[in-house]
Design a protein around this motif. Structure first.
Motif, PDB file in Angstrom:
ATOM      1  N   LYS A 224      27.087-129.098 -76.493  1.00  7.27           N
ATOM      2  CA  LYS A 224      26.648-128.114 -77.461  1.00  7.27           C
ATOM      3  C   LYS A 224      25.637-127.157 -76.852  1.00  7.27           C
ATOM      4  O   LYS A 224      25.694-125.940 -77.078  1.00  7.27           O
ATOM      5  CB  LYS A 224      26.038-128.826 -78.668  1.00  7.27           C
ATOM      6  CG  LYS A 224      25.574-127.900 -79.761  1.00  7.27           C
ATOM      7  CD  LYS A 224      24.980-128.685 -80.926  1.00  7.27           C
ATOM      8  CE  LYS A 224      24.464-127.754 -82.010  1.00  7.27           C
ATOM      9  NZ  LYS A 224      23.864-128.510 -83.139  1.00  7.27           N
ATOM     10  N   LYS A 225      24.709-127.688 -76.048  1.00  5.68           N
ATOM     11  CA  LYS A 225      23.714-126.823 -75.406  1.00  5.68           C
ATOM     12  C   LYS A 225      24.363-125.862 -74.421  1.00  5.68           C
ATOM     13  O   LYS A 225      23.987-124.683 -74.339  1.00  5.68           O
ATOM     14  CB  LYS A 225      22.678-127.691 -74.701  1.00  5.68           C
ATOM     15  CG  LYS A 225      21.753-128.440 -75.642  1.00  5.68           C
ATOM     16  CD  LYS A 225      20.727-129.243 -74.860  1.00  5.68           C
ATOM     17  CE  LYS A 225      19.801-129.996 -75.810  1.00  5.68           C
ATOM     18  NZ  LYS A 225      18.790-130.812 -75.065  1.00  5.68           N
ATOM     19  N   ARG A 226      25.368-126.334 -73.677  1.00  2.00           N
ATOM     20  CA  ARG A 226      26.039-125.454 -72.723  1.00  2.00           C
ATOM     21  C   ARG A 226      26.828-124.367 -73.429  1.00  2.00           C
ATOM     22  O   ARG A 226      26.866-123.216 -72.967  1.00  2.00           O
ATOM     23  CB  ARG A 226      26.966-126.284 -71.838  1.00  2.00           C
ATOM     24  CG  ARG A 226      26.208-127.185 -70.845  1.00  2.00           C
ATOM     25  CD  ARG A 226      27.172-127.911 -69.919  1.00  2.00           C
ATOM     26  NE  ARG A 226      26.439-128.741 -68.975  1.00  2.00           N
ATOM     27  CZ  ARG A 226      27.015-129.488 -68.029  1.00  2.00           C
ATOM     28  NH1 ARG A 226      28.349-129.473 -67.915  1.00  2.00           N
ATOM     29  NH2 ARG A 226      26.286-130.221 -67.223  1.00  2.00           N
ATOM     30  N   ILE A 227      27.455-124.716 -74.543  1.00  2.00           N
ATOM     31  CA  ILE A 227      28.208-123.706 -75.301  1.00  2.00           C
ATOM     32  C   ILE A 227      27.265-122.645 -75.846  1.00  2.00           C
ATOM     33  O   ILE A 227      27.543-121.435 -75.767  1.00  2.00           O
ATOM     34  CB  ILE A 227      29.006-124.384 -76.430  1.00  2.00           C
ATOM     35  CG1 ILE A 227      30.110-125.267 -75.853  1.00  2.00           C
ATOM     36  CG2 ILE A 227      29.597-123.344 -77.368  1.00  2.00           C
ATOM     37  CD1 ILE A 227      30.866-126.066 -76.896  1.00  2.00           C
ATOM     38  N   ILE A 228      26.141-123.073 -76.392  1.00  2.00           N
ATOM     39  CA  ILE A 228      25.168-122.112 -76.914  1.00  2.00           C
ATOM     40  C   ILE A 228      24.618-121.237 -75.798  1.00  2.00           C
ATOM     41  O   ILE A 228      24.462-120.015 -75.950  1.00  2.00           O
ATOM     42  CB  ILE A 228      24.038-122.867 -77.633  1.00  2.00           C
ATOM     43  CG1 ILE A 228      24.582-123.570 -78.873  1.00  2.00           C
ATOM     44  CG2 ILE A 228      22.922-121.922 -78.008  1.00  2.00           C
ATOM     45  CD1 ILE A 228      23.560-124.434 -79.586  1.00  2.00           C
ATOM     46  N   ARG A 229      24.332-121.842 -74.636  1.00  5.76           N
ATOM     47  CA  ARG A 229      23.820-121.071 -73.509  1.00  5.76           C
ATOM     48  C   ARG A 229      24.861-120.081 -72.989  1.00  5.76           C
ATOM     49  O   ARG A 229      24.526-118.958 -72.618  1.00  5.76           O
ATOM     50  CB  ARG A 229      23.421-122.053 -72.386  1.00  5.76           C
ATOM     51  CG  ARG A 229      22.661-121.388 -71.242  1.00  5.76           C
ATOM     52  CD  ARG A 229      22.367-122.438 -70.185  1.00  5.76           C
ATOM     53  NE  ARG A 229      21.657-123.570 -70.773  1.00  5.76           N
ATOM     54  CZ  ARG A 229      21.441-124.701 -70.125  1.00  5.76           C
ATOM     55  NH1 ARG A 229      21.912-124.853 -68.884  1.00  5.76           N
ATOM     56  NH2 ARG A 229      20.776-125.676 -70.718  1.00  5.76           N
ATOM     57  N   PHE A 230      26.152-120.480 -73.002  1.00  2.56           N
ATOM     58  CA  PHE A 230      27.216-119.591 -72.545  1.00  2.56           C
ATOM     59  C   PHE A 230      27.327-118.357 -73.443  1.00  2.56           C
ATOM     60  O   PHE A 230      27.434-117.233 -72.949  1.00  2.56           O
ATOM     61  CB  PHE A 230      28.533-120.358 -72.511  1.00  2.56           C
ATOM     62  CG  PHE A 230      29.722-119.496 -72.202  1.00  2.56           C
ATOM     63  CD1 PHE A 230      29.989-119.081 -70.890  1.00  2.56           C
ATOM     64  CD2 PHE A 230      30.586-119.090 -73.228  1.00  2.56           C
ATOM     65  CE1 PHE A 230      31.089-118.279 -70.631  1.00  2.56           C
ATOM     66  CE2 PHE A 230      31.666-118.292 -72.953  1.00  2.56           C
ATOM     67  CZ  PHE A 230      31.936-117.878 -71.658  1.00  2.56           C
ATOM     68  N   PHE A 231      27.288-118.550 -74.750  1.00  5.63           N
ATOM     69  CA  PHE A 231      27.400-117.433 -75.685  1.00  5.63           C
ATOM     70  C   PHE A 231      26.179-116.523 -75.610  1.00  5.63           C
ATOM     71  O   PHE A 231      26.276-115.311 -75.811  1.00  5.63           O
ATOM     72  CB  PHE A 231      27.618-117.934 -77.105  1.00  5.63           C
ATOM     73  CG  PHE A 231      29.041-118.369 -77.371  1.00  5.63           C
ATOM     74  CD1 PHE A 231      30.061-117.440 -77.493  1.00  5.63           C
ATOM     75  CD2 PHE A 231      29.345-119.718 -77.498  1.00  5.63           C
ATOM     76  CE1 PHE A 231      31.357-117.847 -77.755  1.00  5.63           C
ATOM     77  CE2 PHE A 231      30.640-120.124 -77.747  1.00  5.63           C
ATOM     78  CZ  PHE A 231      31.671-119.194 -77.867  1.00  5.63           C
ATOM     79  N   LYS A 232      25.014-117.118 -75.362  1.00  8.08           N
ATOM     80  CA  LYS A 232      23.816-116.275 -75.241  1.00  8.08           C
ATOM     81  C   LYS A 232      23.882-115.415 -73.984  1.00  8.08           C
ATOM     82  O   LYS A 232      23.458-114.251 -74.004  1.00  8.08           O
ATOM     83  CB  LYS A 232      22.577-117.175 -75.213  1.00  8.08           C
ATOM     84  CG  LYS A 232      22.207-117.754 -76.557  1.00  8.08           C
ATOM     85  CD  LYS A 232      20.900-118.533 -76.455  1.00  8.08           C
ATOM     86  CE  LYS A 232      20.505-119.065 -77.839  1.00  8.08           C
ATOM     87  NZ  LYS A 232      19.231-119.845 -77.758  1.00  8.08           N
ATOM     88  N   GLN A 233      24.384-115.976 -72.870  1.00  3.74           N
ATOM     89  CA  GLN A 233      24.473-115.205 -71.643  1.00  3.74           C
ATOM     90  C   GLN A 233      25.537-114.125 -71.713  1.00  3.74           C
ATOM     91  O   GLN A 233      25.385-113.053 -71.140  1.00  3.74           O
ATOM     92  CB  GLN A 233      24.768-116.151 -70.480  1.00  3.74           C
ATOM     93  CG  GLN A 233      23.602-117.072 -70.140  1.00  3.74           C
ATOM     94  CD  GLN A 233      23.949-118.051 -69.031  1.00  3.74           C
ATOM     95  OE1 GLN A 233      25.094-118.075 -68.548  1.00  3.74           O
ATOM     96  NE2 GLN A 233      22.957-118.837 -68.619  1.00  3.74           N
ATOM     97  N   SER A 234      26.614-114.436 -72.464  1.00  2.37           N
ATOM     98  CA  SER A 234      27.692-113.447 -72.578  1.00  2.37           C
ATOM     99  C   SER A 234      27.352-112.366 -73.590  1.00  2.37           C
ATOM    100  O   SER A 234      27.840-111.267 -73.539  1.00  2.37           O
ATOM    101  CB  SER A 234      28.979-114.141 -72.978  1.00  2.37           C
ATOM    102  OG  SER A 234      28.832-114.792 -74.233  1.00  2.37           O
TER     103      SER A 234
END
Length: 234
Positions: A224-234
């Motif tokens: 979940k943390k990686r998914i949230i971090r991915f969307f924030k970076q994109s």
């Protein structure tokens, strides 16, 4: 048994005083203080009808302790959610909260009402020659003044809100531990039988299931943390 219940009542009242000081609105705190005093007055005829021997007989049974344990556990859950709601305050977070979170911010300790009823009955038993109406009035006044004073001045005496929340959680944990200990070590709970072999296979399965669930929880949290971090970076 009486000593344990009085000790339990004492800690419940102290915890309720701390929780009352964290209720959001001062008028709501004053209303809850007045409601507690009115509850004592309203319970006066029921406290008069209670027989001492009947009360001791009921409280000495194992089923009564189980009911008390369930009530304490339910109150502990509500207290935990109350602390979470007060920790994530709207003014501190700056965002709108869910309706159930806002509702839990106004949730006092419901366990205080049966405790006040028990203290009311114990007061009658302790002063048999005194006017019971006078005792009820003194108890109601003391409860109202104590809760009102705690609600308006305890924040200034103790300090930060986080300290109050930690104290509430520690008192809740101690109350649960005390009730569980009373239930487990009650004389009627003792069972005498021959020794039975340990089910090592069941223990291994249970331990493995707990480890799998713990690993799954940690894995889902990281995903979940990686998914949230991915969307924030994109």
């Amino acid at each position: 048994m009486d000593t344990i219940l009085l000790l339990l009542s004492f800690f419940v009242v102290i915890k309720s005083l701390f929780m009352t000081s964290l209720l959001p609105n001062r008028w709501y705190r004053a209303g809850f203080s007045l409601l507690s005093g009115l509850f004592v007055i309203g319970a006066h005829p029921y406290a008069l009808d209670m027989n001492k021997l009947l009360l001791h007989r009921v409280l000495a049974e194992q089923s009564a302790l189980m009911n008390i344990s369930l009530a304490v556990m339910a109150d502990a859950l509500l207290t935990g959610y109350f602390c979470i709601a007060r920790l994530h305050d709207r003014s501190a977070e700056g965002e709108k909260q869910a309706w159930h979170t806002v509702l839990l911010r106004y949730m006092p300790s419901l366990l205080v009402f049966p405790v006040l009823y028990y203290i009311h009955i114990t007061l009658f038993f302790s002063f048999p020659g005194t006017d019971f109406a006078l005792l009820t009035g003194l108890l109601a006044g003391t409860v109202t003044v104590s809760f009102a004073g705690a609600s308006f001045f305890m924040r200034h005496w103790i300090g930060e809100k986080e300290v109050l929340l930690e104290t509430i959680l520690l008192l809740t944990f101690f109350i649960c531990l005390l009730v569980i200990s009373c239930t487990i070590f009650h004389p009627s709970a003792a069972i005498y039988h021959r020794g039975t072999p340990t089910d090592w296979k069941g223990c291994v399965y249970t331990s493995g299931l707990l480890l799998v669930l713990a690993a799954a929880g940690m894995g889902l949290s990281r995903i979940k943390k990686r998914i949230i971090r991915f969307f924030k970076q994109s």
